[in-house]
Write a protein that holds these residues in place. Structure first.
Motif, PDB file in Angstrom:
ATOM      1  N   ALA A 223       0.863  -1.190   0.000  1.00  0.00           N
ATOM      2  CA  ALA A 223       0.000   0.000   0.000  1.00  0.00           C
ATOM      3  C   ALA A 223       0.899   1.240   0.000  1.00  0.00           C
ATOM      4  CB  ALA A 223      -0.916  -0.004   1.222  1.00  0.00           C
TER       5      ALA A 223
ATOM      6  N   ASP B 186      -0.432  -1.333  -4.286  1.00  0.00           N
ATOM      7  CA  ASP B 186      -1.817  -0.889  -4.168  1.00  0.00           C
ATOM      8  C   ASP B 186      -1.758   0.634  -4.171  1.00  0.00           C
ATOM      9  OD1 ASP B 186      -4.571  -0.546  -3.275  1.00  0.00           O
ATOM     10  OD2 ASP B 186      -3.719  -0.169  -1.291  1.00  0.00           O
TER      11      ASP B 186
ATOM     12  N   TYR C  88       3.009   6.009   7.315  1.00  0.00           N
ATOM     13  CA  TYR C  88       2.147   7.173   7.554  1.00  0.00           C
ATOM     14  C   TYR C  88       2.879   8.253   8.352  1.00  0.00           C
ATOM     15  CZ  TYR C  88      -1.099   3.584   6.047  1.00  0.00           C
ATOM     16  OH  TYR C  88      -1.707   2.581   5.334  1.00  0.00           O
TER      17      TYR C  88
ATOM     18  N   SER D 226      -7.486   0.001   9.256  1.00  0.00           N
ATOM     19  CA  SER D 226      -6.046  -0.047   9.433  1.00  0.00           C
ATOM     20  C   SER D 226      -5.700  -0.151  10.917  1.00  0.00           C
ATOM     21  CB  SER D 226      -5.457   1.239   8.845  1.00  0.00           C
ATOM     22  OG  SER D 226      -4.076   1.152   8.685  1.00  0.00           O
TER      23      SER D 226
ATOM     24  N   ARG E 262       0.612  11.647  13.250  1.00  0.00           N
ATOM     25  CA  ARG E 262      -0.204  10.601  13.870  1.00  0.00           C
ATOM     26  C   ARG E 262      -0.606  10.892  15.325  1.00  0.00           C
ATOM     27  NH1 ARG E 262       0.551   5.916  14.547  1.00  0.00           N
ATOM     28  NH2 ARG E 262      -1.410   5.203  13.688  1.00  0.00           N
TER      29      ARG E 262
ATOM     30  N   GLY F  78      -5.454  -4.445   3.290  1.00  0.00           N
ATOM     31  CA  GLY F  78      -4.355  -4.432   4.265  1.00  0.00           C
ATOM     32  C   GLY F  78      -4.940  -4.412   5.657  1.00  0.00           C
ATOM     33  N   GLY F  79      -4.300  -3.699   6.538  1.00  0.00           N
ATOM     34  CA  GLY F  79      -4.922  -3.449   7.834  1.00  0.00           C
ATOM     35  C   GLY F  79      -4.275  -4.079   9.041  1.00  0.00           C
TER      36      GLY F  79
ATOM     37  N   GLU G 152      -2.818  -6.238   0.496  1.00  0.00           N
ATOM     38  CA  GLU G 152      -2.392  -4.840   0.355  1.00  0.00           C
ATOM     39  C   GLU G 152      -1.819  -4.303   1.664  1.00  0.00           C
ATOM     40  OE1 GLU G 152      -6.009  -2.808  -0.676  1.00  0.00           O
ATOM     41  OE2 GLU G 152      -6.179  -3.761  -2.635  1.00  0.00           O
ATOM     42  N   PRO G 153      -0.805  -4.937   2.221  1.00  0.00           N
ATOM     43  CA  PRO G 153      -0.280  -4.433   3.490  1.00  0.00           C
ATOM     44  C   PRO G 153       0.528  -3.151   3.305  1.00  0.00           C
ATOM     45  CG  PRO G 153       1.034  -6.278   2.728  1.00  0.00           C
ATOM     46  CD  PRO G 153      -0.063  -6.099   1.723  1.00  0.00           C
ATOM     47  N   GLY G 154       0.385  -2.243   4.220  1.00  0.00           N
ATOM     48  CA  GLY G 154       1.195  -1.024   4.214  1.00  0.00           C
ATOM     49  C   GLY G 154       2.008  -0.960   5.496  1.00  0.00           C
ATOM     50  N   ARG G 155       1.296  -0.641   6.572  1.00  0.00           N
ATOM     51  CA  ARG G 155       1.935  -0.436   7.873  1.00  0.00           C
ATOM     52  C   ARG G 155       2.776  -1.637   8.322  1.00  0.00           C
ATOM     53  NH1 ARG G 155      -0.706   2.989  11.681  1.00  0.00           N
ATOM     54  NH2 ARG G 155      -2.590   2.572  10.492  1.00  0.00           N
TER      55      ARG G 155
ATOM     56  N   LYS H 291       0.508   4.296  -0.062  1.00  0.00           N
ATOM     57  CA  LYS H 291       0.214   5.445   0.796  1.00  0.00           C
ATOM     58  C   LYS H 291       0.973   5.398   2.120  1.00  0.00           C
ATOM     59  CE  LYS H 291      -4.333   4.511   1.237  1.00  0.00           C
ATOM     60  NZ  LYS H 291      -4.552   3.092   0.816  1.00  0.00           N
TER      61      LYS H 291
ATOM     62  N   MET I  80       2.637  11.805   5.333  1.00  0.00           N
ATOM     63  CA  MET I  80       1.581  12.703   5.837  1.00  0.00           C
ATOM     64  C   MET I  80       2.156  14.027   6.323  1.00  0.00           C
ATOM     65  SD  MET I  80      -0.877  10.005   7.860  1.00  0.00           S
ATOM     66  CE  MET I  80      -2.179  11.162   8.239  1.00  0.00           C
TER      67      MET I  80
ATOM     68  N   TYR J 162      -4.555  11.133  15.493  1.00  0.00           N
ATOM     69  CA  TYR J 162      -5.259   9.941  15.991  1.00  0.00           C
ATOM     70  C   TYR J 162      -4.958   9.662  17.460  1.00  0.00           C
ATOM     71  CZ  TYR J 162      -4.691   9.112  10.922  1.00  0.00           C
ATOM     72  OH  TYR J 162      -4.631   9.231   9.559  1.00  0.00           O
TER      73      TYR J 162
ATOM     74  N   ILE K 151      -9.803   5.514  11.150  1.00  0.00           N
ATOM     75  CA  ILE K 151      -9.194   4.607  10.158  1.00  0.00           C
ATOM     76  C   ILE K 151      -9.969   3.287  10.065  1.00  0.00           C
ATOM     77  CG2 ILE K 151      -6.874   5.573  10.088  1.00  0.00           C
ATOM     78  CD1 ILE K 151      -5.986   3.618  12.210  1.00  0.00           C
TER      79      ILE K 151
ATOM     80  N   HIS L 202     -11.478  -4.135   2.411  1.00  0.00           N
ATOM     81  CA  HIS L 202     -10.470  -3.552   3.322  1.00  0.00           C
ATOM     82  C   HIS L 202     -11.257  -2.850   4.428  1.00  0.00           C
ATOM     83  CE1 HIS L 202      -6.909  -1.447   4.782  1.00  0.00           C
ATOM     84  NE2 HIS L 202      -7.674  -0.378   4.837  1.00  0.00           N
TER      85      HIS L 202
HETATM   86  N1  LLP Z   1      -5.677  -0.946   1.155  1.00  0.00           N
HETATM   87  C1  LLP Z   1      -6.524   0.100   1.219  1.00  0.00           C
HETATM   88  C2  LLP Z   1      -7.640   0.152   0.268  1.00  0.00           C
HETATM   89  C3  LLP Z   1      -6.333   1.096   2.196  1.00  0.00           C
HETATM   90  O1  LLP Z   1      -7.188   2.118   2.255  1.00  0.00           O
HETATM   91  C4  LLP Z   1      -5.248   1.010   3.087  1.00  0.00           C
HETATM   92  C5  LLP Z   1      -5.023   2.027   4.111  1.00  0.00           C
HETATM   93  C6  LLP Z   1      -4.369  -0.094   2.968  1.00  0.00           C
HETATM   94  C7  LLP Z   1      -4.617  -1.055   1.988  1.00  0.00           C
HETATM   95  C8  LLP Z   1      -3.177  -0.281   3.859  1.00  0.00           C
HETATM   96  O2  LLP Z   1      -3.548  -0.477   5.170  1.00  0.00           O
HETATM   97  P1  LLP Z   1      -2.435  -0.864   6.268  1.00  0.00           P
HETATM   98  O3  LLP Z   1      -1.940  -2.241   5.949  1.00  0.00           O
HETATM   99  O4  LLP Z   1      -1.338   0.151   6.179  1.00  0.00           O
HETATM  100  O5  LLP Z   1      -3.172  -0.777   7.542  1.00  0.00           O
HETATM  101  N2  LLP Z   1      -2.983   7.427   8.186  1.00  0.00           N
HETATM  102  C9  LLP Z   1      -3.488   6.379   9.043  1.00  0.00           C
HETATM  103  C10 LLP Z   1      -3.720   5.092   8.292  1.00  0.00           C
HETATM  104  C11 LLP Z   1      -4.650   5.233   7.122  1.00  0.00           C
HETATM  105  C12 LLP Z   1      -4.838   3.961   6.347  1.00  0.00           C
HETATM  106  C13 LLP Z   1      -5.625   4.188   5.116  1.00  0.00           C
HETATM  107  N3  LLP Z   1      -5.801   3.042   4.274  1.00  0.00           N
HETATM  108  C14 LLP Z   1      -2.540   6.173  10.203  1.00  0.00           C
HETATM  109  O6  LLP Z   1      -1.537   6.880  10.302  1.00  0.00           O
HETATM  110  O7  LLP Z   1      -2.797   5.347  11.075  1.00  0.00           O
END
Ligand code: LLP
Length: 418
Positions: A58, A79, A372, A202, A314, A238-239, A275-278, A60, A376, A318, A162, A199
């Protein structure tokens, strides 16, 4: 999966001392461990070898070119949620055939760009988006492969800001309307349905919401197949949360999350997209900052550092917990509020935190800032965007330079009448 350790009481990222980076780069700066990122990625891969899987980072979470190139070299896909992110991924050599395009409201020009790149999948979030994509694809005689992002009305039990999988959230197609929209899509020109996407949020710290969601998605895939659709891909989003070292938090491991995926999906005959990000980059990075002043308030002692909410949003956005570490390890502890220099009370990194004793001029690290964080950041208060540094073994490299005042201010222009 922490990326650092103390050696002779000095914080090291892999084999590089943070102090030595700070001497060259100046604070504040982000610092990431490439090895930590690779290890996190490989944990997913190792657990999922038995399944046809594609891990789409991910973007972002951290969109620096050097991080994306790291992902590309590992074989990851991406992603993305905007044309900008897609361009970043492609520039970093992530093949378009491994890119999934998520996002709540793709515009016509973004669709046109994505179509020109022949990406793996569009994740569609509304009927009107579907209709527009059909029109855009037909006009250039293309057939695009899509999945619908389903809103399963499952509570992710994470921070409200989130959380994305409840019916009151703006995301996805309500699960009750899923069969109807797949039927509509099957009749539209330029559209080829291939998958189901979800999804729910997060920083999930429990597996149960994932499980509830996956059960619903699996049932949906079976129903869709009964309705005659060919579903070959399940995109689970992800998440997965990371450990921010908050006392009472215990986060599921990548291993346990993957075990759940295998349990739910291994007999479904679908390719799995993640779709892992964090969980890939969060614990790989720190934000290094210097103490400008110690200030004795009436009730609290404030540690005022040179990083601020514009650099790492963050905590103020949050109320997120980030561990704060001294760069030079000490035994003695004290209670502090760690704050930035910006004129807002929300510019606070920690309140009444018991931590190592700190003095003016000391360096500190704000932990778990790899996801993030830099992405950000802003230039609020006309502060310069902070640099990013990537460490690998005993070497480090600046992967984004600090902007300078001239660059920043010259983005503005006077009007003709001034
Ligand atoms: N896929 C989609 C469609 C998403 O919207 C997101 C995150 C991910 C994957 C990745 O999620 P992860 O694996 O990173 O949890 N700015 C916030 C987090 C916003 C997440 C938005 N979407 C923070 O700093 O906690």
């Amino acid at each position: 999966m922490t990326s650092y350790h103390y050696q002779k009481h000095q914080l090291q990222m892999e084999q590089v001392s943070i102090k030595s980076i700070a001497t060259q780069v100046q604070t504040p700066f982000y610092c990431y461990s490439q090895t930590a990122i690779c290890n996190a990625y490989n944990s997913y891969v190792e657990q999922l070898t038995s399944m046809d899987t594609l891990i789409c980072f991910a973007v972002k979470a951290n969109s620096n070119q050097a991080i994306l190139k790291t992902m590309a070299d590992l074989g990851a896909g991406a992603d993305v949620v905007s044309e900008g992110e897609m361009r970043r991924a492609i520039m970093a050599e992530i093949p378009a055939s491994k890119i999934v395009y998520s996002g709540v409201a793709k515009t016509q020009s973004e669709m046109e760009y994505a179509l020109s790149q022949n990406i793996l999948q569009f994740n569609i979030e509304s009927e009107n988006e579907l209709l527009l994509l059909s029109k855009v694809a037909s006009s250039v005689n293309k057939v695009v492969k899509i999945a619908f992002r389903i809103n399963p009305d499952v509570d992710a039990k994470t921070h409200a800001k989130i959380s994305t999988g409840k019916s009151e959230n703006k995301f996805g197609i309500p699960i009750s309307k899923a069969l109807a929209i797949y039927q509509l899509a099957a009749k539209l020109p330029g559209i080829q349905v291939q998958g189901v996407d979800v999804h729910i949020g997060s920083q999930l710290t429990q597996l149960e919401p994932f499980e509830n969601c996956f059960i619903l998605i699996k049932q949906l895939v079976e129903q869709l197949r009964e309705d005659g659709h060919t579903i070959s891909i399940v995109d689970v989003g992800g998440g997965l949360g990371i450990d921010y070292a908050e006392d009472d938090s215990e986060v599921p491991t990548i291993e346990s999350y993957c075990a759940l995926l295998k349990q739910q999906f291994s007999d479904l005959g679908c390719k799995l997209i993640l779709e892992p990000g964090r969980s890939l980059v969060g614990n790989s990075g720190i934000l290094v900052s210097k103490v400008i002043y110690l200030k004795e308030g009436e009730e609290r002692t404030f540690v005022i550092i040179d990083a601020a909410m514009n650099d790492l949003l963050r905590p103020s956005m949050y109320d997120a917990f980030h561990n704060i570490l001294p760069i030079t390890e000490t035994e003695e502890q004290a209670c502090y509020d760690v704050v930035g220099p910006i004129c807002e009370t929300s510019d606070t990194f920690a309140r009444t935190r018991i931590m190592s004793v700190i003095n003016e001029g000391d360096l500190i690290a704000i932990d778990s800032a790899g996801a993030y964080g830099a992405v950000m950041s802003s230039t609020y208060n006309t502060r310069l965007q902070v640099p990013e540094v990537l460490v690998k073994d005993n070497q480090f490299s600046i992967i984004r330079e600090r902007t300078d005042y001239e660059q920043l201010i010259n983005q503005d222009q006077l009007t003709a009448w001034q």
